[in-house]
Write a protein that holds these residues in place. Structure first.
Motif, PDB file in Angstrom:
ATOM      1  N   ILE A 101       0.835  -1.206   0.000  1.00 33.66           N
ATOM      2  CA  ILE A 101       0.000   0.000   0.000  1.00 33.66           C
ATOM      3  C   ILE A 101       0.871   1.258   0.000  1.00 33.66           C
ATOM      4  O   ILE A 101       0.631   2.184  -0.763  1.00 33.66           O
ATOM      5  CB  ILE A 101      -0.979  -0.004   1.191  1.00 33.66           C
ATOM      6  N   LYS A 107      -1.615  -0.340  -7.195  1.00 34.56           N
ATOM      7  CA  LYS A 107      -2.297   0.531  -8.166  1.00 34.56           C
ATOM      8  C   LYS A 107      -1.606   0.503  -9.528  1.00 34.56           C
ATOM      9  O   LYS A 107      -1.932   1.267 -10.414  1.00 34.56           O
ATOM     10  CB  LYS A 107      -2.330   1.971  -7.633  1.00 34.56           C
ATOM     11  N   TYR A 180      -9.506  -3.991   5.926  1.00 31.41           N
ATOM     12  CA  TYR A 180      -9.173  -2.713   5.286  1.00 31.41           C
ATOM     13  C   TYR A 180      -7.998  -2.897   4.323  1.00 31.41           C
ATOM     14  O   TYR A 180      -8.045  -2.474   3.165  1.00 31.41           O
ATOM     15  CB  TYR A 180      -8.861  -1.638   6.339  1.00 31.41           C
ATOM     16  N   GLU A 184      -8.062  -2.784   0.310  1.00 28.39           N
ATOM     17  CA  GLU A 184      -7.301  -1.738  -0.373  1.00 28.39           C
ATOM     18  C   GLU A 184      -6.450  -2.359  -1.494  1.00 28.39           C
ATOM     19  O   GLU A 184      -6.342  -1.791  -2.579  1.00 28.39           O
ATOM     20  CB  GLU A 184      -6.397  -1.070   0.681  1.00 28.39           C
ATOM     21  N   ARG A 187      -8.877  -3.602  -4.333  1.00 28.52           N
ATOM     22  CA  ARG A 187      -9.832  -2.596  -4.788  1.00 28.52           C
ATOM     23  C   ARG A 187      -9.612  -2.230  -6.264  1.00 28.52           C
ATOM     24  O   ARG A 187     -10.538  -2.199  -7.057  1.00 28.52           O
ATOM     25  CB  ARG A 187      -9.646  -1.342  -3.946  1.00 28.52           C
TER      26      ARG A 187
ATOM     27  N   VAL B  31     -15.719  -2.569   1.592  1.00 28.00           N
ATOM     28  CA  VAL B  31     -14.595  -2.100   0.795  1.00 28.00           C
ATOM     29  C   VAL B  31     -15.042  -1.196  -0.346  1.00 28.00           C
ATOM     30  O   VAL B  31     -14.585  -0.069  -0.470  1.00 28.00           O
ATOM     31  CB  VAL B  31     -13.786  -3.303   0.267  1.00 28.00           C
ATOM     32  N   ARG B  34     -16.871   2.048   0.929  1.00 29.88           N
ATOM     33  CA  ARG B  34     -16.317   2.517   2.201  1.00 29.88           C
ATOM     34  C   ARG B  34     -16.682   3.969   2.520  1.00 29.88           C
ATOM     35  O   ARG B  34     -17.101   4.265   3.644  1.00 29.88           O
ATOM     36  CB  ARG B  34     -14.803   2.340   2.193  1.00 29.88           C
ATOM     37  N   THR B  83     -11.120   0.893  11.360  1.00 33.39           N
ATOM     38  CA  THR B  83     -10.710   1.050   9.957  1.00 33.39           C
ATOM     39  C   THR B  83     -10.238   2.483   9.720  1.00 33.39           C
ATOM     40  O   THR B  83      -9.223   2.712   9.060  1.00 33.39           O
ATOM     41  CB  THR B  83     -11.867   0.698   9.000  1.00 33.39           C
ATOM     42  N   ILE B  87      -6.573   3.445   8.369  1.00 29.68           N
ATOM     43  CA  ILE B  87      -6.332   4.269   7.175  1.00 29.68           C
ATOM     44  C   ILE B  87      -5.362   5.395   7.522  1.00 29.68           C
ATOM     45  O   ILE B  87      -4.396   5.655   6.820  1.00 29.68           O
ATOM     46  CB  ILE B  87      -7.662   4.841   6.626  1.00 29.68           C
TER      47      ILE B  87
END
Lengths: 288, 277
Positions: A101, A107, A180, A184, A187, B31, B34, B83, B87
């Motif tokens: 990440i 990405k 999470y 991520e 995603r 997800v 979110r 969460t 983040i």
């Protein structure tokens, strides 16, 4: 010939004592290591411990293991070793997930094993892909695939996403931080197809009624309870892919084989050639 | 026990509102949706914070739907809050990896949630004689460990121990802290607060979303020294839907010595002390 557990010959006795001595040293070193401050030392110790256990499995110590499993040492220390191994496996995944990440690797339109930075998830990804081919799941018409204890790094999810056309792949984990990070990571690649989703649940509370296949990873704890829950809530004929330890792997991983819910049939098991601590059990419930 | 027609009407309205939130929140994918999930949670929390009708709450607490709502919203809140923190923590780590200059934790945190915690803990510390108290433990630090960092920056505490039984949370928070400071004053441990040995500690802070508050208090009584102080965050009225309360069956060895009420968040913090006799 059956092993008489109450009679142990000198050779096996010596072997069991030697293994216990080695494991005591590992235990003491791990106990004296701060998991946070001395993380690298802990990870290295765990690598050495796992390599030692691979070695025991490779030497085909089946007979010695039978005695070892019934020793008081095994019964008293199994919880300790499986707990630290679970911590190790999940932290290893989290390290990779944070690297992915923070470097933005997820990405960059990378799929499959090229997505990963370190060697460990690449090996796992290849292992899952090979197993998938051997099982022929890519050719079957499944609608919903549930992967339990997804963790921070969704290696199995990605392997199934890349190699199959299963329309719904659901990762289940009781840990919100893991969801999470896994979310991520997937995603970006999930944008168009929307095949992957996540559910914040304990595997012991999840309702498996729509699942066609359920995957239980090696480091999942309470495997028998999870299987009981699947037998109770899933539809007839559900397929379960459950990783379960081989021989000395039982010190680190929870076994699913003993006391298996009577609703399950063991269809086959897949062992990989490389030394792994576990094998994949393919189970299904009676379609009745 | 019968309630009046007006009370019934109020109760039905409340249940209708909560059912609406429940239905909307259930539809979101954690997800993919979110951002929408977070917005709806903010609206829900704003709604429950506004409710200050004691009579209505008492009736609602005894209604059949209360336990189910409680189960549902607590799970949502725990997911939401942790969460949000994850983040922020991963974002901060990313910044520190790409930016070689020093990072000030509170300047770089965008979340309102952290600002609220910051205000709360500042007020909570006013209840304590900081000259006498040098060792702190925070039970349930989460992935961001903002309370630990606040204690580090704003007190002369010799040791600040952060506990969490979640391996991902403890790993993220330790990496995040490592990326901004290097200090022996902070120690993070992967441990359940109900198993920790509190014998050396002076003050224990128990997080709002700590799942086993009562067991943690019992453990502090069992292992902590006489006079050990505890800051316990307790829900008020509808905030009970998202956080567990522990004061109704509090361990008899603990006395409430002070309390603060936060009107903005409808929460209160209690200062408990293990009796010295």
């Amino acid at each position: 010939m059956k092993t008489k557990l109450n009679v142990i010959d000198g050779k096996h006795y010596e072997a069991v004592l030697r293994i216990q001595k080695e494991l005591r040293i590992y235990k003491s070193k791990i106990e004296n290591t701060d998991l946070i401050v001395e993380r690298s030392r802990f990870m290295k110790l765990m690598e050495e411990l796992i390599a030692y256990i691979y070695g025991l499995i490779n030497k085909n110590n089946q007979e010695v293991f039978k005695y070892f499993k019934h020793s008081s040492f095994f019964q008293e220390n199994k919880v300790f070793f499986s707990r630290v191994n679970c911590y190790y496996a999940r932290v290893l995944e989290t390290i990779e997930a944070i690297d992915l990440i923070s470097q933005g690797n997820h990405k960059k339109n990378k799929f499959g094993k090229d997505l990963f930075i370190n060697e460990y998830p690449k090996i796992l990804f290849e292992k899952s892909t090979r197993e998938l081919k051997e099982l022929g799941i890519d050719k079957k018409q499944f609608q919903e695939f549930v992967i339990l204890e997804t963790g921070s790094l969704p290696v199995t999810i990605l392997a199934y996403f890349v190699a199959t056309k299963i329309p719904k792949i659901i990762g289940v984990d009781s840990n919100q931080e893991a969801i999470y990070m896994a979310g991520e990571i997937t995603r970006n690649m999930n944008k168009k197809e929307q095949r992957i989703s996540y559910s914040h649940f304990s595997p012991l509370d999840y309702n498996y009624s729509k699942a066609d296949i359920v995957y239980i990873p090696s480091y999942a704890r309470n495997k028998r309870k999870i299987l009981d829950r699947i037998a109770k809530t899933a539809k007839d004929g559900v397929m379960v892919l459950c990783r379960t330890p081989v021989q000395f792997g039982e010190l680190l991983l929870d076994s699913a084989e003993v006391g298996l819910n009577p609703r399950f049939f063991k269809e086959c098991e897949i062992k990989m050639q490389k030394p792994f601590l576990d094998k994949l059990l393919v189970l299904s419930t009676l379609d009745f | 026990m019968k309630i009046s027609a007006k009370e019934k009407k109020d109760l039905n309205n409340l249940i209708k509102e909560l059912t609406g939130f429940q239905q909307r929140l259930s539809k979101f994918d954690y997800v993919k949706d979110r951002e929408d999930f977070f917005k709806e949670m903010e609206r829900f929390k704003g709604f429950i914070r506004k409710q200050a009708d004691e009579k209505l709450y008492k009736n609602f607490e005894k209604s059949k739907s209360f336990p189910e709502f409680k189960r549902f919203f607590r799970k949502m809140e725990e997911y939401y809050e942790r969460t949000l923190e994850a983040i922020e923590a991963v974002g901060l780590m990313t910044q520190s990896r790409t930016n070689s200059s020093n990072i000030n934790f509170f300047q770089h945190i965008s979340s309102k949630h952290v600002q609220v915690t910051y205000e709360q803990i500042k007020n909570e510390l006013n209840m304590i004689d900081l000259k006498k108290r040098k060792r702190f433990v925070m039970v349930g630090i989460g992935p961001l460990a903002e309370s630990v960092l606040f204690l580090f920056e704003n007190t002369d505490a010799l040791k600040i121990v952060g506990l969490d039984n979640n391996q991902e949370a403890i790993h993220i928070s330790s990496e995040m802290i490592k990326s901004i400071i290097n200090t022996p004053r902070i120690e993070l441990i992967h441990c359940d607060g109900a198993d920790y040995d509190y014998k050396n500690e002076d003050v224990v802070l128990v997080a709002n979303f700590c799942a086993r508050k009562s067991k943690v208090l019992d453990r502090i009584v069992e292992t902590g020294k006489n006079g050990i102080q505890i800051i316990l965050r307790e829900p008020v009225f509808l905030i009970n839907l998202i956080y567990r309360e522990a004061t109704s069956g509090i361990n008899p060895r603990l006395a409430i010595v002070d309390e603060i009420y936060f009107d903005k968040t409808k929460a209160k913090s209690l200062l408990l002390e293990k009796l010295d006799y």
